[in-house]
Design a protein around this motif. Sequence first.
Motif, short mmCIF file in Angstrom:
data_model
loop_
_atom_site.label_atom_id
_atom_site.label_comp_id
_atom_site.label_asym_id
_atom_site.label_seq_id
_atom_site.Cartn_x
_atom_site.Cartn_y
_atom_site.Cartn_z
N GLY A 107 -45.11 -35.97 -11.34
CA GLY A 107 -45.77 -35.87 -12.64
C GLY A 107 -45.06 -34.98 -13.63
O GLY A 107 -45.42 -34.93 -14.80
N SER A 108 -44.06 -34.25 -13.17
CA SER A 108 -43.33 -33.37 -14.10
C SER A 108 -42.35 -34.19 -14.93
O SER A 108 -41.96 -35.29 -14.57
CB SER A 108 -42.59 -32.28 -13.32
N ARG A 109 -41.98 -33.61 -16.08
CA ARG A 109 -41.03 -34.25 -16.98
C ARG A 109 -40.03 -33.21 -17.47
O ARG A 109 -40.37 -32.05 -17.63
CB ARG A 109 -41.74 -34.86 -18.19
N ARG A 110 -38.80 -33.67 -17.71
CA ARG A 110 -37.77 -32.82 -18.32
C ARG A 110 -37.27 -33.57 -19.54
O ARG A 110 -37.08 -34.78 -19.49
CB ARG A 110 -36.63 -32.55 -17.35
N ARG A 111 -37.06 -32.84 -20.61
CA ARG A 111 -36.65 -33.48 -21.87
C ARG A 111 -35.45 -32.73 -22.45
O ARG A 111 -35.44 -31.52 -22.51
CB ARG A 111 -37.79 -33.48 -22.87
N TRP A 112 -34.45 -33.51 -22.88
CA TRP A 112 -33.28 -32.96 -23.57
C TRP A 112 -33.18 -33.64 -24.91
O TRP A 112 -33.28 -34.87 -25.00
CB TRP A 112 -31.99 -33.22 -22.77
N ARG A 113 -32.96 -32.87 -25.95
CA ARG A 113 -32.76 -33.41 -27.29
C ARG A 113 -31.29 -33.24 -27.64
O ARG A 113 -30.81 -32.12 -27.79
CB ARG A 113 -33.65 -32.70 -28.30
N LEU A 114 -30.58 -34.34 -27.73
CA LEU A 114 -29.15 -34.31 -28.00
C LEU A 114 -28.95 -34.61 -29.48
O LEU A 114 -29.21 -35.71 -29.94
CB LEU A 114 -28.44 -35.35 -27.13
N PHE A 115 -28.51 -33.61 -30.23
CA PHE A 115 -28.31 -33.78 -31.66
C PHE A 115 -26.93 -34.35 -31.94
O PHE A 115 -25.99 -34.11 -31.18
CB PHE A 115 -28.49 -32.42 -32.37
N TYR A 116 -26.80 -35.09 -33.01
CA TYR A 116 -25.51 -35.66 -33.37
C TYR A 116 -25.34 -35.68 -34.88
O TYR A 116 -26.31 -35.59 -35.62
CB TYR A 116 -25.34 -37.06 -32.80
N ASP A 117 -24.11 -35.78 -35.31
CA ASP A 117 -23.75 -35.87 -36.72
C ASP A 117 -23.05 -37.19 -36.96
O ASP A 117 -22.57 -37.82 -36.02
CB ASP A 117 -22.79 -34.74 -37.12
N SER A 118 -22.95 -37.58 -38.21
CA SER A 118 -22.16 -38.76 -38.54
C SER A 118 -20.75 -38.53 -38.06
O SER A 118 -20.18 -37.45 -38.21
CB SER A 118 -22.13 -38.99 -40.04
N SER A 119 -20.19 -39.54 -37.45
CA SER A 119 -18.82 -39.45 -36.98
C SER A 119 -18.29 -40.86 -36.77
O SER A 119 -19.05 -41.81 -36.73
CB SER A 119 -18.75 -38.67 -35.67
N GLU A 120 -17.01 -40.95 -36.64
CA GLU A 120 -16.43 -42.26 -36.37
C GLU A 120 -16.37 -42.45 -34.87
O GLU A 120 -15.91 -41.59 -34.14
CB GLU A 120 -15.02 -42.35 -36.97
N GLY A 121 -16.83 -43.59 -34.43
CA GLY A 121 -16.72 -43.96 -33.03
C GLY A 121 -15.36 -44.58 -32.81
O GLY A 121 -14.46 -44.45 -33.65
N GLN A 122 -15.21 -45.25 -31.70
CA GLN A 122 -13.94 -45.91 -31.46
C GLN A 122 -13.67 -46.96 -32.53
O GLN A 122 -12.57 -47.09 -33.01
CB GLN A 122 -13.96 -46.60 -30.10
N THR A 123 -14.72 -47.71 -32.87
CA THR A 123 -14.49 -48.81 -33.80
C THR A 123 -15.48 -48.89 -34.94
O THR A 123 -15.31 -49.72 -35.81
CB THR A 123 -14.53 -50.16 -33.05
#
Length: 135
Positions: free
Chosen positions: A18-34
């Motif tokens: 019943g337990s939960r773990r949460r991660w908030r991964l922040f990101y910025d605009s960036s160029e990906g591979q394509t």
Amino acid sequence: EDDRTAPRIVVETRHDDGSRRRWRLFYDSSEGQTNTFEVNAADVGEITAQPPQFAELLAHCAANGEVTFTPTPAALEVQCRTDGGRDDDDVVSELSIQAADFEQYVLPDGARGDSRDAIAFQARQPKALVKWCDA
């Protein structure tokens, strides 16, 4: 920028006890591979499935390639490409997973279901994340 309005990907693991773990991964605009994505165009949505289901989706993608997820109102479109450009010749495989196949499939009100909603990763990144969540 305020944490409540910063663009992010939320990873939540739910355990049998019943337990939960949460991660908030922040990101910025960036160029990906394509391709690139617009941070301000992002809204809140949620697609939920068990790690083995996501692992199965990614199994056919080469680790050195690129995977693109495009959520549409009816399905999640998954495209795997070789390590290269956006040419149609670079597409290795395409999958369409119906919304009903997920535990939860909620798109933001402004979702268009086209390339503006797509997000691309090097395939090894979501594979590592899914493996970590399943551990």
